[in-house]
Design an enzyme around this catalytic site. Sequence first.
Site, PDB file in Angstrom:
ATOM      1  N   GLY A  85       0.919  -1.291   0.215  1.00 42.72           N
ATOM      2  CA  GLY A  85      -0.045   0.036   0.042  1.00 42.72           C
ATOM      3  C   GLY A  85       0.765   1.208  -0.011  1.00 42.72           C
ATOM      4  O   GLY A  85       1.905   1.344   0.485  1.00 42.72           O
ATOM      5  N   SER A  86       0.293   2.329  -0.462  1.00 38.68           N
ATOM      6  CA  SER A  86       1.139   3.372  -0.575  1.00 38.68           C
ATOM      7  C   SER A  86       1.578   4.167   0.766  1.00 38.68           C
ATOM      8  O   SER A  86       2.580   5.078   0.779  1.00 38.68           O
ATOM      9  CB  SER A  86       0.403   4.508  -1.479  1.00 38.68           C
ATOM     10  N   CYS A 139       1.962   2.002   3.287  1.00 37.59           N
ATOM     11  CA  CYS A 139       2.507   0.844   4.296  1.00 37.59           C
ATOM     12  C   CYS A 139       3.824   1.165   4.543  1.00 37.59           C
ATOM     13  O   CYS A 139       4.892   1.498   3.681  1.00 37.59           O
ATOM     14  CB  CYS A 139       2.435  -0.248   3.556  1.00 37.59           C
ATOM     15  N   ASP A 197      -5.177  -6.305  -3.224  1.00 37.55           N
ATOM     16  CA  ASP A 197      -5.027  -5.213  -2.199  1.00 37.55           C
ATOM     17  C   ASP A 197      -3.600  -4.264  -2.049  1.00 37.55           C
ATOM     18  O   ASP A 197      -2.866  -4.891  -1.467  1.00 37.55           O
ATOM     19  CB  ASP A 197      -5.531  -5.533  -1.007  1.00 37.55           C
ATOM     20  N   GLY A 198      -3.584  -3.197  -2.566  1.00 37.81           N
ATOM     21  CA  GLY A 198      -2.322  -2.370  -2.098  1.00 37.81           C
ATOM     22  C   GLY A 198      -1.745  -1.976  -3.420  1.00 37.81           C
ATOM     23  O   GLY A 198      -1.472  -2.806  -4.108  1.00 37.81           O
ATOM     24  N   GLY A 199      -1.064  -0.817  -3.377  1.00 37.42           N
ATOM     25  CA  GLY A 199      -0.392  -0.425  -4.653  1.00 37.42           C
ATOM     26  C   GLY A 199      -0.898   0.040  -5.901  1.00 37.42           C
ATOM     27  O   GLY A 199      -0.176   0.222  -6.892  1.00 37.42           O
ATOM     28  N   GLY A 236      -6.931   2.462  -1.676  1.00 36.29           N
ATOM     29  CA  GLY A 236      -7.006   3.305  -0.882  1.00 36.29           C
ATOM     30  C   GLY A 236      -6.607   4.874  -1.526  1.00 36.29           C
ATOM     31  O   GLY A 236      -7.525   5.621  -1.567  1.00 36.29           O
ATOM     32  N   GLY A 272      -2.412   5.526   6.995  1.00 33.46           N
ATOM     33  CA  GLY A 272      -2.278   4.150   7.043  1.00 33.46           C
ATOM     34  C   GLY A 272      -3.180   3.713   8.234  1.00 33.46           C
ATOM     35  O   GLY A 272      -2.979   4.609   9.185  1.00 33.46           O
ATOM     36  N   ARG A 331      -5.088  -4.925  14.322  1.00 31.15           N
ATOM     37  CA  ARG A 331      -4.844  -5.122  12.558  1.00 31.15           C
ATOM     38  C   ARG A 331      -3.339  -5.729  12.314  1.00 31.15           C
ATOM     39  O   ARG A 331      -3.237  -6.749  11.551  1.00 31.15           O
ATOM     40  CB  ARG A 331      -5.163  -3.851  11.721  1.00 31.15           C
TER      41      ARG A 331
END
Length: 467
Positions: free
Chosen positions: A281-282, A284, A319-321, A342, A368, A382
């Site tokens: 994720g951007s 993360c 999920d992510g990126g 996101g 995040g 989480r």
Amino acid sequence: MFVPSNAVTPVGREIFRVLLSFDDVVVLPSPSPFEPERVSTKTKFSSNVTLSVPFAASPMDTVVDSEVAKLVACMGGIGVIHRAMSAERQLREVLEVQSAAPEDVPHVDPEMTLTEAYEKLVEHGKDALPVLREGVVLGIVLVMPKLVGAAKVTSRSIYEVFDELRREKKSSAIFELDNHLLIVELYHSHVTPTCENGSLTCAAAVSPFDHGRIQMLDGKAPVLVCDLAHFCSEEAVRAIRALGALSSDLVVGNVATYEEMEYVITHLEELSGVRVGMGSGSICSTSIVTGVGVPTLQAVIDVARALRDYGVNVPVIADGGIRTPGDALKALAAGAHCVMCGRMLAGCIETPAPVIEREGKLYKLYRGMGSLTARLSGVTDRYNYVTKLIAEGVEALVPLRGSVFRVMHEFIKGLRLGMWYAGARDIDELHRKCRLACLTPRGASELSPHDVVIIPPERVAKALSGA
Ligand code: XMP
């Protein structure tokens, strides 16, 4: 590309394996024996939840609330309501989405004239509004500053413009008024809002350890989405097994490797989807802090292979990126059914986050769920339950980029075009036929704008008008 082939650990295990990320690959073009308007992006988010477009908004407190979830659902995707709030409030948010019909979100009717459509855009302060008729999105109207001259807006209705576009086999018409351009886009294949019994719907994020919340949301949201950075642990699997049968679909995750997926498949009887990725994720920083992670593209390839090998047929959510429709296409081509975003939506005006001005430019706050401020104030399990103070995410700003409708539209159009170039009529064909290929660094730089100075379109418009 540097690929060491003989590195092993002291116990003889291979150390190096090349993991592919979005920028390492392209989807190869293929013959497209069908018209671009015929491309269908219909897909599944979970075993029983179908989407018209493969986009899910990530359960993050600066991305999705009931407001954003309604807009995303109206455009055929799904919003996952985050869980950094009490279970009671999360249920209220879910019910709030489900109390709305597609017609309850700001939209224009096809009978409206172009001038009325423009007035509606101004009234709602939006840069885009869907054209809705009988619960179906027929197209979209967008407004932007005038960059070129165009036909003047007339008293023609959107319907009449659509008819002309259909006859001429085009998909957009541009008009000018008030120093603005009004763009009318026809969706030759309609977008169907994500509904249950005529109302918009959404998903809800849950922790496997919070049985009270799960019981409260079960049967209310059609799908519950596990929200753990590392689902593949004995505790998480045991907690899910202890739940017994649920009325809602349950998407598990996140998992990121073949072995993790194998573990989940062999330890859980029921799952209705899997959320895939770790550390991409951007916002993360999990991989920086812990040294553990997998680029989302590779995670999708490996998890999809495990599901295939074990004959488990459930949707894969990348999920992510995801930064562009092109990244979404690559994730889908690699085996995903849907992408979770996101950052893609974080810059939208409607997100539940403040606008922040910095050096004369406007941004939205995006953080995040493992960032220090998010962990101190909200979700604690989480990442792990050992400490809530090891931040695995960052607080950040993203440029303000318009409305959810505009961003969804850009992704839908970009993805449909990419699927056509790839010769895939639908996502199933993308999975079966499409070819991904690795790029060398030189190939990668050749395949993006290069050897030029990029300037904003406004500069060009000004230069060409002699102003
Ligand atoms: P994008 O790239 O769309 O990624 O912004 C969103 C996804 O990132 C995950 N996420 C996190 N991962 N630390 C992490 O390691 C975090 O603080 C964090 N917050 C969100 C999540 O999977 C989300 O969908």
